[in-house]
Scaffold this motif. Sequence first.
Motif, mmCIF file in Angstrom:
data_model
loop_
_atom_site.group_PDB
_atom_site.id
_atom_site.type_symbol
_atom_site.label_atom_id
_atom_site.label_comp_id
_atom_site.label_asym_id
_atom_site.label_seq_id
_atom_site.Cartn_x
_atom_site.Cartn_y
_atom_site.Cartn_z
ATOM 1 N N GLN A 185 25.694 20.517 -1.559
ATOM 2 C CA GLN A 185 24.671 21.559 -1.610
ATOM 3 C C GLN A 185 24.655 22.241 -2.977
ATOM 4 O OE1 GLN A 185 22.518 22.252 0.849
ATOM 5 N NE2 GLN A 185 23.388 20.636 2.144
ATOM 6 N N GLU A 186 25.821 22.337 -3.554
ATOM 7 C CA GLU A 186 25.922 23.099 -4.781
ATOM 8 C C GLU A 186 26.992 22.483 -5.661
ATOM 9 O OE1 GLU A 186 25.357 27.813 -4.539
ATOM 10 O OE2 GLU A 186 27.416 27.184 -4.985
ATOM 11 N N ARG B 120 28.901 23.023 -9.669
ATOM 12 C CA ARG B 120 29.012 23.821 -10.892
ATOM 13 C C ARG B 120 29.245 22.877 -12.043
ATOM 14 N NH1 ARG B 120 32.960 27.423 -12.169
ATOM 15 N NH2 ARG B 120 34.488 26.390 -10.819
ATOM 16 N N LEU C 283 20.519 17.722 -8.232
ATOM 17 C CA LEU C 283 21.021 18.997 -7.694
ATOM 18 C C LEU C 283 20.955 20.118 -8.728
ATOM 19 C CD1 LEU C 283 24.267 18.380 -5.624
ATOM 20 C CD2 LEU C 283 22.267 19.663 -4.894
ATOM 21 N N SER C 284 21.165 19.775 -9.981
ATOM 22 C CA SER C 284 21.247 20.803 -11.036
ATOM 23 C C SER C 284 19.872 21.310 -11.445
ATOM 24 C CB SER C 284 21.926 20.242 -12.293
ATOM 25 O OG SER C 284 23.108 19.575 -11.973
#
Lengths: 225, 225
Positions: free
Chosen positions: A168-169, A171, A223-224
């Motif tokens: 989902q996320e 970094r 995603l990014s």
Amino acid sequence: MFFVEGEKSVLEVLNSDFLIEKLFVTESFEQKHLSQLKTFSGIIEQVTQNQLEQLGQFQSNDSALAVVKMKSNRAFSPEAGEWILALDEVRDPGNLGTIVRIADWYGIKRLVFSPQTAEFYNPKVIQATMGSFTRVEFFYEDLGKVFDRWKLPVYGAFLDGKNIHSLQEIRPGVILMGNESNGISPESSQWVTEKVTIPGFGQAESLNVAIATAIICDNFKRLSN
Amino acid sequence: MFFVEGEKSVLEVLNSDFLIEKLFVTESFEQKHLSQLKTFSGIIEQVTQNQLEQLGQFQSNDSALAVVKMKSNRAFSPEAGEWILALDEVRDPGNLGTIVRIADWYGIKRLVFSPQTAEFYNPKVIQATMGSFTRVEFFYEDLGKVFDRWKLPVYGAFLDGKNIHSLQEIRPGVILMGNESNGISPESSQWVTEKVTIPGFGQAESLNVAIATAIICDNFKRLSN
């Protein structure tokens, strides 16, 4: 010094910040690219196709060969928000070159290689990058030391990690890919903050490391953005 | 007839529906895989590693080589909901083999090849599939004729198509990949119902066809599930 062979790659290196020691060209290459060659201040020697092929590794080369200065092995520090690709003993030159081309496609400009990774300036690597070798920065170092210094998230490709389709996320940090046969080494594994896996739907046991790199970069970029 | 070389591939072909004409094995391979060889009713001949290497294409082979019957070129009809991979003049054997392995990973079991696509039974193709050649069905035919018969959606990989990261809905059909240098031919292009493109974020001009196939399969599987 290393060799850059073939029309496309030589034109790319002429347009890059690499220092070209000497340029061997055929008459037809020289005439075709006269304007680009005018801006080149080094030595140009005209040779025949036959001589070019004897000089270099290419079986067929009717255009040019550049003798280029290798860059020194200088470490960099990632910028905020930057994605870095790390390779842990990717030994096949074709795989390394293909991975550099993939990194360039996905806008990853900097890579770090374990000392046992294939030699970047190997002619097979240069050829497989299709010119992308001029647009990336890299250095070789023990990956543990690098990860310890950077303190970034390290996403490692394993067969038993989190499904990349369900992430989902993420970094920004490091995408770590391992050796063709053995994957990521136990030493490097210690620095992995998230294990990720490409979901399989059939019966193949694994994917080639360059293929896996491409799929992970594609999912992470999706995603990014 | 074609050759299957190396431990993994020979074990895969022993477990498949391919007809093995003859099996050449080293003593160590025979002892290691005694139980699997018991179920094989054909001819087994024990040879040395040196003899194996002289027989086949592998530079190093200390295990086995199988002489296997090629399957006939029989067309199939897709089932409802099935994804098919079509290759239009993918000429490099390594690329073809890698693509077969990718198809197997993503559960695509059937492929169709234009007549100019590399020969499936080429040793380099077989090797690059890493055993996946035993799990796929395929035939060679003029792609236009095939697409005309099937009346399925055809998703073709181009540099100017719809961004695959933005696709909302896809209907099962054909994924069509083109030649290494020229992409999908004008003739095959006529049958494409949706042009798709892998978004790039850097400066590389293109991706290798096997890499592109993997990324498209990954995106389509993500959407289909």
